[in-house]
Design an enzyme around this catalytic site. Sequence first.
Site, PDB file in Angstrom:
ATOM      1  N   CYS A   1     -23.086  36.860 -30.808  1.00 10.10           N
ATOM      2  CA  CYS A   1     -24.526  37.243 -31.362  1.00 10.10           C
ATOM      3  C   CYS A   1     -24.293  37.860 -32.741  1.00 10.10           C
ATOM      4  CB  CYS A   1     -25.699  38.529 -31.655  1.00 10.10           C
ATOM      5  SG  CYS A   1     -25.299  40.007 -31.190  1.00 10.10           S
TER       6      CYS A   1
ATOM      7  N   TRP B   1     -23.073  43.530 -30.336  1.00  4.94           N
ATOM      8  CA  TRP B   1     -22.978  44.571 -30.153  1.00  4.94           C
ATOM      9  C   TRP B   1     -24.975  45.098 -29.941  1.00  4.94           C
ATOM     10  CZ3 TRP B   1     -20.093  47.688 -33.967  1.00  4.94           C
ATOM     11  CH2 TRP B   1     -20.438  47.507 -35.229  1.00  4.94           C
ATOM     12  N   ASP B   2     -25.844  44.518 -30.326  1.00  3.72           N
ATOM     13  CA  ASP B   2     -27.608  43.869 -29.747  1.00  3.72           C
ATOM     14  C   ASP B   2     -27.601  43.304 -29.282  1.00  3.72           C
ATOM     15  OD1 ASP B   2     -28.099  46.987 -31.850  1.00  3.72           O
ATOM     16  OD2 ASP B   2     -27.405  45.136 -33.539  1.00  3.72           O
TER      17      ASP B   2
END
Length: 604
Positions: free
Chosen positions: A337, A341-342
Site C-alpha cells: 500500500c 503497515w495497514d
Amino acid sequence: MAGARAAAASSSPSSGSSSASSSSSSSSSPPQEPGLVELLKEFSRTQYRAKDGGSGAGNAKVERIEKRCLELFGRDYCYSVIQNVNGEICGHYPRHIVFLEYESAEKEKDTFESTVQVSRLQDLVNRSKMARCRGRFVCPVILYKGKHICRSATLAGWGELYGRTGFNYIFSGGSDDAWADSEDIAEDDCTLRADNQLFDKVRGHDIKLLRYLSVRYICDLMVENKKVKFGLNVTSSEKVDKAQRYADFTLLSIPYPGCEFFKEYKDRDYTAEGLVFNWKQDYVDAPLSIPITLTQSLNIDWSEYQSWDLVQQTQNYLKLLLYIINSEDDSGLLVHCISGWDRTPLFISLLRLSLWADGLIHATLKPAEILYLTVAYDWFLFGHMLVDRLSKGEEIFFFCFSFLKHITSEEFSALKSQRRKSLPARDTGFTVDDLCILKRSDRGSTTSLSSDFSLVTESSPGATGSFPYEPVDPSSTAAQTQAAWRKNHTSSPQTVPWNRPQQSEDRQPSSQGTMEAKFSSSSSSNHSDNFFRTGSSPLEVPKTRFSAPTERESRLEEVRSTFLATYSSTVGLQPGTSSPSGAIGGLLEQFARGVGFRVSSSTL
C-alpha cells in the site's frame, strides 16, 4: 554452508551485526500459545521499533516475541536471517528478518544448507531500501510452492528520496556507500543529483531485488496514483513511473480503502456488511486495473467494484491474490500500500491464514500458534501502529481476524482445483445448503450507496447495556472446533481431508451465452453456493449446521475464536459513536456466552 538452529540463533538476539545468518529449528511447542495475551498487551501498549533494543522489562517481552517467531518459522522451514538489530536497514522492520528458503523435514534440521548467497541478499537489501517509502524495502514473508510472497511500502517520491539521500550524505561524512554499484564505484556524486539518473539508480536496485526474489506480480492497494501532502507528491508507485522501469512486471492496481475508513467500520459496531467506500472523493484517482488473463477464471464482475461493500471487496481481492499465487509459473508476488503497515499486513495475514488452513504452509502449527505468528510477525514486528489506530478508532487489525468467518468456504481454498479433478460426478439435485441459500437470497442485497461516505445504517444485534465479565483462559474457547481440528490434523499438506460435498458452484457453466462469463458482485461473493454470509455481529458464535465443518472451516474458526477471546480480555472493543451505547456490550455478551466467558450475576 551449515546453518545454526533457530532456537540457538534466537537465544542471542542482541548481536549488533547487520550481516545475514542462516538458521533452522526443530523445537516442539505446547498445543496452546501462552504468550498470546502478553503479545496483545505489548502490541496495544507501544509500537515496535527495531532501534529501541536494549535492557528493560519491555525489551525482554519483545525479545520473547522475536524468539518465539523464529521458533515457529523453524518448525516447518529452513531459513536465513537478515540481521536488523539496531534498525540499520529499516527502523520498523523486525530485528531478525526471516528469509524462508525451503520446507524442511525432520531429518534435514541438523544438516541445513543455505540455498542463497546471504552476502548478495544483504547487499541488495541495503542498496534497494532507499527506493521505497520510509525505507520499507521488498521483503519476502511467505514461501509457497517455492514462490516468495513479499511485502513493502510503495515507491518513494522525489521529496523523500532527496531528503534521505541528503541526510545520509551529511551524516556519512560526505559519502554514501549504499549508492555505489560494484561496476561504478568511482561515479561522480553530481550524477546522483540529476533526477533521471538518481531514479534510475535507486529504482534499478529495487528492480534487482525484485528479480532476485523472482517476483513478477506487483499488487498496489493504493487508492491514489501518488500520495500528496501539502501539495507535494510524497510518494509514487510503479503504475505511474514515467520511465516505465517496471514494464517487465505484471502490475495490478487494486485500490482498497486506507485505515481511516475503518473508523466507519468501528462506528457501525464493527459491521462490514453494507459499508461501501466513497470512490468520488477528490484524492481517489487510481482506477482498478487488472490484466484480463488474471480475471477470466474468477467469475467476478470487476466493473462493479465501486459498489462492493467492505466484505465483498476484501473477499474478491483475496480471491485474486490466491489465484495469482496458484498460477502455473514460478513467479512471486509483491503486495504493498503506501507505508506497508495497514492494508498490506491485512492481506498478507489473510493469505498466510488461508494457505495454512488448507495445510499448504506452516503444516505443523496449531491454530493458536499460527495466530501468534501472524499477529507477532506480520503486524507487530513490521511496525503496525496499533496504539495510534486504536486511539483514532481505525480498527483494521481487528477487522482482519473478525473477517475470517467470511473466507471459510471452499471457494477460497487453494486445493479447490485439485478436488475438482479428483471428485466423481454427483447428482445435480438441491442439497440442504442449496435450499438454505435460496431462502436467504429472497432477502435481497444489503448494499447501497449514499452521497457522503456511502454508508448503510443497520441496527446492530445485541442487548442494550454493558456487563462485567471474567475472562477465562483463551485456550479453552471454541472447544468443538478445536476437537474437530485435532481429529483431522495432519502434518502433511497433501493429505488434508475434506468432508464437505462439492457444491453447485463447482458445476461447469453453461456453454450458451457469451464466451467470457461475468457475474455481479452479489452472485460472486454474497451468495456463492457453499458460502454462508454470517450476520453482522463481529463476535457472532457459529450457528448449528446440518453438515460437519470442513478442516478449513474448523481451523479458521478456532483461530478467529481464540483471537476474539484474547482480544476481548486484553484490548477490548469500543462502542461506535452512531450506535446505542450498549450495542457493543450486547455483542460482547453474545460472544461471551458462546465461547466460555463467565458473566457475573450483576449483568444487566
